[in-house]
Scaffold this motif. Structure first.
Motif, PDB file in Angstrom:
ATOM      1  N   TYR A 182       0.847  -1.186   0.000  1.00  0.00           N
ATOM      2  CA  TYR A 182       0.000   0.000   0.000  1.00  0.00           C
ATOM      3  C   TYR A 182       0.890   1.247   0.000  1.00  0.00           C
ATOM      4  O   TYR A 182       1.969   1.255   0.630  1.00  0.00           O
ATOM      5  CB  TYR A 182      -0.906   0.033   1.241  1.00  0.00           C
ATOM      6  CG  TYR A 182      -1.904  -1.100   1.303  1.00  0.00           C
ATOM      7  CD1 TYR A 182      -3.143  -1.001   0.696  1.00  0.00           C
ATOM      8  CD2 TYR A 182      -1.584  -2.273   1.984  1.00  0.00           C
ATOM      9  CE1 TYR A 182      -4.058  -2.046   0.760  1.00  0.00           C
ATOM     10  CE2 TYR A 182      -2.482  -3.317   2.058  1.00  0.00           C
ATOM     11  CZ  TYR A 182      -3.728  -3.194   1.445  1.00  0.00           C
ATOM     12  OH  TYR A 182      -4.617  -4.217   1.521  1.00  0.00           O
ATOM     13  N   TYR A 183       0.399   2.250  -0.680  1.00  0.00           N
ATOM     14  CA  TYR A 183       1.048   3.572  -0.651  1.00  0.00           C
ATOM     15  C   TYR A 183       0.055   4.546  -0.042  1.00  0.00           C
ATOM     16  O   TYR A 183      -1.011   4.817  -0.609  1.00  0.00           O
ATOM     17  CB  TYR A 183       1.448   4.023  -2.058  1.00  0.00           C
ATOM     18  CG  TYR A 183       2.173   5.349  -2.066  1.00  0.00           C
ATOM     19  CD1 TYR A 183       3.455   5.459  -1.509  1.00  0.00           C
ATOM     20  CD2 TYR A 183       1.571   6.478  -2.615  1.00  0.00           C
ATOM     21  CE1 TYR A 183       4.119   6.671  -1.500  1.00  0.00           C
ATOM     22  CE2 TYR A 183       2.227   7.687  -2.610  1.00  0.00           C
ATOM     23  CZ  TYR A 183       3.506   7.792  -2.059  1.00  0.00           C
ATOM     24  OH  TYR A 183       4.150   9.004  -2.046  1.00  0.00           O
ATOM     25  N   LEU A 184       0.400   5.057   1.144  1.00  0.00           N
ATOM     26  CA  LEU A 184      -0.538   5.889   1.906  1.00  0.00           C
ATOM     27  C   LEU A 184      -0.499   7.321   1.371  1.00  0.00           C
ATOM     28  O   LEU A 184       0.177   8.209   1.908  1.00  0.00           O
ATOM     29  CB  LEU A 184      -0.192   5.856   3.391  1.00  0.00           C
ATOM     30  CG  LEU A 184      -0.190   4.459   4.041  1.00  0.00           C
ATOM     31  CD1 LEU A 184       0.113   4.565   5.521  1.00  0.00           C
ATOM     32  CD2 LEU A 184      -1.519   3.765   3.819  1.00  0.00           C
ATOM     33  N   SER A 185      -1.238   7.565   0.286  1.00  0.00           N
ATOM     34  CA  SER A 185      -1.374   8.920  -0.268  1.00  0.00           C
ATOM     35  C   SER A 185      -2.826   9.121  -0.645  1.00  0.00           C
ATOM     36  O   SER A 185      -3.597   8.181  -0.821  1.00  0.00           O
ATOM     37  CB  SER A 185      -0.464   9.088  -1.493  1.00  0.00           C
ATOM     38  OG  SER A 185      -0.901   8.217  -2.533  1.00  0.00           O
ATOM     39  N   GLU A 186      -3.229  10.389  -0.804  1.00  0.00           N
ATOM     40  CA  GLU A 186      -4.619  10.707  -1.089  1.00  0.00           C
ATOM     41  C   GLU A 186      -4.996  10.407  -2.529  1.00  0.00           C
ATOM     42  O   GLU A 186      -6.168  10.440  -2.893  1.00  0.00           O
ATOM     43  CB  GLU A 186      -4.882  12.208  -0.800  1.00  0.00           C
ATOM     44  CG  GLU A 186      -4.661  12.591   0.643  1.00  0.00           C
ATOM     45  CD  GLU A 186      -5.622  11.858   1.572  1.00  0.00           C
ATOM     46  OE1 GLU A 186      -6.716  11.480   1.123  1.00  0.00           O
ATOM     47  OE2 GLU A 186      -5.265  11.651   2.742  1.00  0.00           O
TER      48      GLU A 186
END
Length: 1701
Positions: A652-656
């Motif tokens: 996962y890449y935690l960005s909006e």
């Protein structure tokens, strides 16, 4: 491990197994790096073995560890296919065998110390092997597999050959061993039995033969074997038939019939626990009952060893020693050991005797001689011992405890046992590297035992036992401290600055919630503790701050994982928490930050209760699209998660930007397939370059975090051991600690091959951290060393404390004082705060501050409440004084309305619960009622009822009958039709016979008609009287014709029909009588109405007898409940209450309206309510007196006198009429009562006759049922015979198959022996030819040298015993005996021949070439002799095998002959059963008299004609009548004589009486009455005057009596009141008495259970006393009766002798 402190160097040795590891897949990148095992540490579990004289080995997880006893060094061998299963070691051959635990397991054979794999044994086992055992000599291995095969196999492991195998379905084994002196014998032991398996050899064939051992029972008695399938004798009862085996009676056929044994035949035998072989091929067997048995392996006979009685002085010494031991054990607080009856759980044999040990932890030595032993104690280790084993040279005895601790004992030195290997009681929980991570590591077990290991070679440096249940552990990077979390919510801090002596320095009680994990950040600034219920505690990790608790965070969802990421640039620590969302199948990440300001200014970031403010930690939430079990975060907002629903790792890449429709759910960027199965977790390396993945399969995978390519993998644990529990990287990246979950193994991995750049990056990261860590470590360690050792009570940490102690409670706040006096820091806590949680302290502090802050308001509120209370009490007092109509209810004064409503709701809930329970109970009762009614009432076409007499205790019941089913009726109709057809067939057959011989038949028909008429008139041969009571016996088969099974079954059906008809006929008679009783009751009720009228007219209070029908006579009454039977008040609903009030009003109005009828009131006032005076009212009539009756008589005038006379006349006439009418009524009453009495007595006679008829009917029914029982028994016996015959046929088939197989084996063996005999004879001939050709070969040698050469040719070297054992300590000595064992001896012989072939033995003058030729010829001769010996031995074994098979064949033949004999006997018995029928005769009473109850033998009885018996009886009766007549005449004559004698005697007595009367008259005295009668002239008037005086006195006395009666009646009433009070008291006392009786009975049961023998003895004494008292009472009663008789006789004689008195 105390004994392993000197160990230096352990490594993985030996080749890897070829089988591929589970879950391993080929990956191109996997070749870039490889892991290898640096060292393995683990705790053994009982399974040990000597691999040589100095080395022991034991399995641990996927590894087998080898421990050198002298040097304490450890070596490991890994099983690449998973966990190690069964295990065995052979110290003589220095080989070991073990199996894996995969499907279709394989047995591996390895050598030591090379650790080379010799071979793999692949059998037919599907799941697992449970036992392995090496033979003492020879290349043999025995294995036993588990479910589903349970196969015992014997292998030749050198040649990889399965010699033989045998299956034992369902038998689980506990131990298996070869006979050391004979490898062809195996001892197989399970929990209940012992079996000796013999390995029979036929050249190259091997066979297993089972010899079960019969063990004695618990009382040491040997029960004789009883063969239930073949009884010893066939006893036969002339009535009950032959005695058959229990298997035939049970109806069993096949293998079950042969092994069936009733429960009462089964008696528990001794339960084996351990065994060992002695030097004479006997087995010493230990049992749970405490006995040691000696079993002969050849005969399988069992003997019980007895302890030799000690001399008197030795017994006294033994008692003193036992007393001292008990006292020492009491002082230690341990359990007392009974050394008189020990249970041996381990045994070992040596030259000196037998060593045993058990749960007492004591090593015993038995010196055995002639089944008697002397026992002595050798060592006491205070731990239960599970196994004993000697080293191959028998110098060291190994003692293994239940927990796995190992001790060594040297019998020659007779010293104490020395601890070799100390094991923990549980598995490893976690392991971590001690800062800086390149030298030491620390581990902890679940039971709280902490170990410090040297990282290079895995040496255990120290150990500390905390005696707690640990749940988590972590090592601090900033100091040499270790934090350990417990299940009670405590954190222990250990000082490990000195690795040889770790110590506890601090303890913090965080909360009552168990701690799940502990995490330090990389700088060692914070310690994060994860607990249950969503609690996360933040602590200061520095010892200088005394590990201060900074605060805590509470999360709503369940926490699955937690990780900590350090940001050195921003001086922040990120805490990543993985949560499980309950509503959906997703995971949630919550991330919050911790800054260093928390440690400096903590009060700004926490509230009063210690919870961190949301603004201070900057909490963030991320919802992920897959459910995860573990997650780690990298510094660039990348998160890796281990998915639980599918085998892959999510990235996962935690960005909006990475959001779909729902902005709160993050989607995985990439899913990396995982080769693992089961739940797992992820672990990130310190430099964030490597990601480790571990799961239940036990395989460790390491990936690159940048590309998620596989870097390396290692199968270090297994799925059977629970997989991997924890993984941790060292700071320098060189080592990885992997901890198994349940296998008890701690594995240290290191890089075997890796890219240089990876090593440099890991080293660079470590070097960058070292300055930070070294600075903090040097400062904190100084403070850490100065801290005092924490003093805590072990009992407070014990998990045995009650759970209530873990709950939060208000305790005193903690006092932490840090004082520096001479560089020492001490932490002092009050005793009350040691058990107080940190959260509890915070809460208490808040409460104390609030209490101080609001003290004034609290006082004011208390004063107001007091005033309000007084006011309400005053109002309640005034309320009590007012009238009832003005009073308020008590609840009106309750100011707490909420409490009142809550109590009311609780009461309503309780009422609803009780109502529901009652409804359910009623529902259950209704269901039971319906079932009982349907089965016992509705199913009956004739209900069961009774008829009782009116005046007698006689009762007659009818026969309840069920409606016959259609199947029964069809069966009956079918049988009747069949019987009718048979009757018609017999008639046709009879007619055909009449046509053939009319003359003969005419005579016979007359005779048969007479016999038939006689038979129809007689019920003797029918066997019952059912034809007289409604049964038709003409449809039955004749009792002599019941030969076939179908006839007997049909006869049973017909007999049941007759019983049904007989009962139906009686029920009709019963119904008539029952109706008659109802008519009689109706008549009696009608007459009772008249009687009640008469009694009312006569004004008599007499109870009238009212006959009624009882519940037995009207059983339907039990199905309905009357209102009078309900003792409780009926519950009415609100609507029913209102309806009842309305009905009561209407009834009241109707009564008032009836009372307002003026006509009726006038009629009652004027004429008593009637218009005409009836005759019945004459008794109520009364003539009113004239009005002047109140005047005195002297003032009456003539008219009034006349009126009064007329009034008296009318009164007299009326009284006469009343008397006359009363007499008429009384006469009518007597007639009615007499009529009722007569009719009811007549009915009682009818019921008595019906009762007599039912008794006869019962006799008839029993007769028919007796027939049915005899027929059923005959059918059952026939079926048992068929079952026995089928069982014998099945057994015969098995024996015939065995015979065919044995015959085939015999023939094959004979052929082999013939072929082998030819080979043997050729070898013998060749050997003889070599000797004969000696002279020809050396013909050119001179004669003198030729004789010398011939003597050397005959010379043989001394045959060596063996090479392996020359030591006298070996109790089994030379164990050679088979042809295989001669291979080693042949090798030794050839070596000895090399010495004889040396030139120094060459005769002088002989040519060396001739000597060489001679040596070659002699060697050929020796080899030929050895070959002949081996062939002779093999031939002898083959002949012995043939003889055994021939013996078995003869035994099978004899068994087959016995079976044929029994089959013949069964056929004869079946024929007897068909022909020898059981016939039921009906004989008159007195016609047959038996002296005893035994049935006589009618084997010689014959049937004769009845007329012969009757004629003989007539003549006997005539003679008897004549004899009786003569006897009557004699009696009458003697009676006349007696009568004359009596009259004569009577006259003499009358004469004596008259003479006595004359004398009495002469001597009669004259009394005053006689004088008064003679002197007074008017005697009668004098008497009349006297009587009148007496009457007056009597009147006065009568008045006085009435007065006394009244007084007595008053007294009686008072006494009745007292009686009622006493009765009430008695009732209460009776209730108390019942309770006391219950208590007494309970105590009696307790007493009887506690002391049964004493109570039986006392009971017998009391019983004898009671019998004695009873006899004395009877004797006294008899003597009193005799005295009364004698006294009456004396009085009679006195009255006759002196009649005047």
């Amino acid at each position: 491990m105390e004994a392993a402190e000197e160990a230096r160097g352990a490594g993985l040795a030996g080749e890897e197994l070829r089988a591929e590891a589970p879950g391993s897949r080929h990956c191109p990148s996997a070749e870039e790096a490889a892991l290898e095992v640096s060292w393995v540490q683990g705790f053994p579990k009982k399974n040990f073995g000597f691999i040589n004289n100095q080395t022991i080995c034991y399995p641990c997880g996927n590894y087998i560890l080898f421990l050198d006893i002298e040097t304490k060094t450890t070596t490991a061998l890994q099983c690449q296919t998973g966990q190690v299963g069964a295990f065995a070691a052979n110290g003589n051959s220095q080989v070991l065998a073990f199996s894996d635990r995969k499907l279709n397991p394989i047995i591996y054979i390895y050598t030591f110390p090379e650790l080379n794999k010799l071979t793999e044994l692949k059998g037919n086992a599907q799941l697992d092997y449970t036992l392995l055992a090496f033979s003492f000599t020879g290349p043999y291995l025995a294995s036993y597999s588990s479910i589903p095969e349970f196969v015992l196999s014997v292998w030749n492991w050198q040649e990889n050959i399965l010699l033989c195998s045998e299956s034992q379905p369902g038998v689980t084994a506990t131990s298996l061993s070869f006979n050391p002196t004979n490898w062809q014998q195996l001892c197989f032991v399970n929990e209940r039995s012992v079996t000796i398996w013999c390995i029979e050899r036929n050249n190259d064939e091997y066979h297993l033969k089972q010899n079960p051992v019969k063990l004695p029972d618990g009382q040491r008695s040997m029960r004789p074997h009883k063969d239930l399938f073949f009884p010893v004798s066939h006893s036969q009862d002339p009535y009950h038939g032959p005695d058959l085996p229990v298997s035939a009676i049970a109806g069993l056929v096949g293998d079950e019939a042969e092994t069936f044994m009733p429960r009462n035949y089964i008696k528990p035998s001794m339960n084996p626990t351990a065994h060992c072989w002695n030097a004479t091929s006997e087995i010493y067997l230990g049992c749970k009952e405490g006995y040691v048995l000696a079993i002969d392996a050849e005969t399988c006979s069992v003997s019980v060893l007895q302890q030799k009685p000690l001399p008197e002085y030795m017994r006294k010494i033994s008692d003193v020693v036992s007393y001292v031991r008990r006292e020492v054990q009491k002082k230690k607080g341990g359990k007392l050991k009974d050394l008189q009856k020990t249970v041996p759980f381990a045994m070992a044999f040596c030259n000196e005797g037998l060593y045993t040990a058990g749960s007492e932890g004591i090593l015993f030595f038995y010196h055995i001689k002639d089944l008697q032993y002397e026992m002595k104690i050798c060592a006491d280790i205070l731990q239960p011992i599970s196994s004993l084993m000697f080293s191959p040279d028998y110098t060291v005895l190994l003692l293994v405890t239940d927990q796995g601790t190992v001790y060594t004992y040297k019998p020659a030195h007779s010293g104490e046992a020395v601890k070799l290997l100390d094991a923990c009681s549980s598995c490893f929980l976690a392991a971590d590297f001690l800062t800086p991570g390149d030298k030491y590591c620390v581990s902890v077990t679940i039971s709280g035992e902490v170990q410090v290991w040297f990282l290079d070679d895995g040496t255990c440096l120290s150990k500390l036992n905390l005696d707690i249940e640990a749940t988590a552990m972590a090592c601090c990077p900033s100091s040499s401290s270790v934090a350990i979390g417990t299940k009670r919510g405590q954190v222990y801090f250990l000082d490990v600055t000195e690795v040889e002596a770790p110590r506890v320095i601090h303890r913090i009680f965080l909360s009552k919630f168990p701690l799940l994990s502990l995490h330090y950040d990389q700088s060692g600034q914070f310690l994060v503790a994860r607990a249950t219920e969503g609690h996360i505690f933040i602590l200061d990790a520095r010892p200088s701050k005394l590990f201060q608790v900074l605060g805590y965070v509470v999360l709503a969802d369940e926490m699955l994982d937690l990780s900590v990421v350090s940001d050195f640039k921003n001086d922040l620590v990120e805490v990543v928490v993985l949560l499980q969302v309950a509503e959906v199948q997703r995971a949630r990440l919550e991330i919050f930050l911790l800054s260093s300001a928390l440690t400096t200014d903590n009060d700004k970031y926490v509230n009063e209760q210690g919870m961190l403010n949301a603004s201070a930690i900057k909490k963030e939430r991320y919802d992920l699209d897959y459910p995860l079990s573990s997650a780690v975060r990298l510094k660039d907002n990348i998160v890796y998660g281990y998915c639980t629903c599918a085998p892959f790792i999510c990235k996962y890449y935690l960005s909006e930007e990475n959001v779909l429709e729902d902005p709160s759910v993050y989607l995985s960027e990439k899913r990396i397939p995982s080769n693992q199965f089961g739940s797992g977790f992820l672990c990130l390396s310190p430099n964030s370059r490597w990601l480790a993945s571990a799961a239940k399969d036990g395989v460790l995978f390491i990936y690159y975090t940048s590309t998620m390519d596989m870097l390396a993998q290692k199968h270090c644990h297994s799925y059977q051991g629970g997989g991997i529990r924890s993984v941790v990287f060292s700071l320098d990246g060189k080592f990885i600690l992997v901890n198994g979950k349940n296998d008890g193994a701690l594995v240290c991995l290191k890089w075997k091959k890796i890219k240089k750049i990876e090593v440099e990056e890991a080293a660079f990261h470590w070097q960058s951290l070292l300055p930070i860590l070294n600075t903090s470590t040097s400062n904190e360690n100084v403070f850490l060393k100065s801290m005092a050792k924490w003093q805590f009570d072990l009992e407070s940490t014990s998990e045995s404390l009650p759970q209530e102690k873990f709950q939060e409670e208000p305790l005193k706040s903690s006092n932490v004082e840090a004082t520096e006096e001479g560089g020492s820091v001490t932490s002092s806590y009050s005793a009350s705060t040691n058990d107080m949680t940190w959260i509890g302290q915070k809460i208490k502090k808040v409460i104390r501050e609030e209490t101080q802050r609001f003290a004034n308001q609290k006082k004011e509120l208390q004063m107001g409440i007091k005033k309000l209370r007084k006011t309400i009490q005053k109002m309640m007092h005034e309320n009590e004084q007012v009238p009832d109509i003005e009073k308020l209810e008590q609840q009106e004064f309750n100011l707490d309305i909420e409490e009142q409503e809550r109590a009311q709701e609780e009461a309503e809930q309780k009422v609803a619960r009780v109502r529901k329970e009652i409804e359910m109970e009623n529902l259950v009762n209704c269901y039971l009622q319906d079932v009982i009614k349907r089965e016992c009432w509705d199913a009956m076409c004739v209900k069961g009822r009774a008829v009782k007499c009116f005046h007698k205790a006689c009762e007659v019941k009818n026969y309840p009958l069920k409606e016959r089913s259609e199947e029964e009726l069809e069966t009956l109709e079918k049988v009747l039709r069949l019987k009718k057809i048979e009757t018609v067939g017999l008639t046709v057959q009879r007619k055909n016979l009449e046509i053939e011989s009319e003359i003969v038949l005419s005579k016979e028909e007359g005779e048969k008609a007479e016999v038939t008429a006689d038979d129809s008139a007689s019920y003797c041969l029918i066997g019952s009287l059912s034809s007289q009571y409604g049964g038709d016996t003409s449809i039955l088969y004749h009792q002599w014709d019941l030969h076939t099974r179908e006839q007997k079954v049909n006869q049973i059906v017909l007999l049941k029909d007759i019983i049904y008809k007989v009962k139906t006929a009686f029920n009709k008679e019963f119904d008539i009588v029952a109706q008659q009783k109802q008519h009689e009751i109706t008549r009696v009720k009608e007459r009772n109405l008249k009687i009640q009228e008469i009694l009312a007219q006569l004004d008599l209070q007499v109870e009238v007898w009212e006959p009624t029908l009882t519940d037995d006579e009207i059983p339907e009454r039990a199905l309905t409940v009357q209102d009078s039977e309900i003792k409780v008040e009926k519950y009415l609903t609100q609507q029913e209450r209102e309806k009842e009030v309305v009905l009561a009003k209407l009834e009241m109005e109707r009564r008032l309206a009836a009372m307002d009828n003026e006509r009726l009131r006038a009629l009652n006032d004027m004429m008593g309510g009637v218009l005409e005076v009836k005759k019945e009212d004459i008794l109520k009539m009364d003539i009113p007196p004239p009005p002047f009756i109140s005047k005195p008589e002297h003032v009456w005038n003539d008219e009034e006198k006349k009126i009064f006379e007329e009034h008296e006349k009318k009164v007299k006439e009326l009284n006469e009429e009343k008397e006359k009418y009363r007499r008429a009524l009384e006469n009518e009453l007597k007639k009615l009562e007499a009529s009722i009495q007569e009719t009811t007595q007549n009915f009682d006679e009818t019921v008595c006759k019906l009762s007599e008829r039912k008794v006869k009917l019962e006799m008839v029914i029993y007769q028919e049922e007796l027939k049915i029982v005899n027929l059923v028994y005959a059918l059952l016996l026939d079926e048992e015979l068929d079952t026995r015959e089928a069982g014998l046929h099945n057994f015969l088939m098995k024996k015939e198959k065995e015979k065919v197989k044995t015959a085939k084996t015999i023939q094959t063996t004979k052929n082999k022996i013939e072929a082998y005999t030819d080979t043997y004879e050729k070898a013998v001939l060749e050997e003889k030819n070599l000797e004969r050709g000696f002279a020809k070969q050396f013909a050119d040698v001179p004669a003198n040298l030729l004789d010398e050469l011939f003597q050397l040719y005959k010379h043989r070297p001394k045959t060596p015993m063996t090479e392996m054992l020359l030591d006298t300590a070996n109790p089994y000595g030379d164990c050679s005996g088979s042809a295989e064992d001669y291979k080693d001896a042949h090798t030794l012989l050839m070596k000895a021949m090399d010495e004889l072939d040396s030139p120094e033995h060459m005769p002088n003058g002989l040519d060396p070439s001739i000597w060489e030729h001679f040596c070659l010829a002699r060697r050929n001769k020796v080899e030929s002799e050895e070959l002949v010996k081996r062939k002779a031995l093999t031939l002898a074994e083959m002949q012995a095998f043939l003889q055994r098979r021939m013996d078995d064949n003869e035994k099978i033949k004899s068994e087959i002959e016995d079976i044929f004999q029994e089959l013949t006997w069964l056929q004869e018995e079946k024929m007897k059963l068909q022909l020898n029928l059981t016939v039921q005769f009906l004989l008159k009473q007195g016609q047959v008299e038996l002296e005893s109850t035994e049935i006589p033998d009618y084997a010689d009885a014959i049937l004769i004609n009845k007329s012969v018996i009757e004629e003989l009886n007539c003549s006997i009766m005539a003679q008897g009548e004549k004899k009786i007549a003569s006897m009557v005449e004699c009696k009458d004559f003697s009676k006349g004589i007696f009568q004359l004698e009596w009259e004569h005697k009577k006259m003499r007595m009358q004469i004596e009486d008259l003479k006595q009367k004359a004398r009495d008259i002469v001597t009669l005295p004259i009394s005053k009455d006689r004088q008064l009668f003679l002197t007074v002239l008017n005697y009668n008037s004098h008497i009349a005057h006297h009587i009148s005086v007496m009457e007056q006195t009597l009147g006065i006395m009568d008045k006085l009596h009435k007065k006394n009666v009244k007084n007595r009646q008053k007294r009686i009433k008072e006494l009745e009141k007292c009686i009622s009070l006493k009765e009430q008291e008695n009732y209460e006392l009776s209730l108390e008495l019942k309770e006391m009786l219950v208590s007494v009975s309970e105590r009696r049961h307790i007493f009887e259970a506690a002391n049964t023998h004493v109570s039986e003895k006392i009971a017998k004494q009391r019983y004898r006393q009671i019998l004695k008292q009873k006899r004395l009472r009877g004797l006294v009663k008899e003597q009193e009766e005799q005295c009364e008789i004698l006294q009456a006789e004396v009085e009679r004689l006195r009255s006759r002798t002196f009649p005047i008195l």
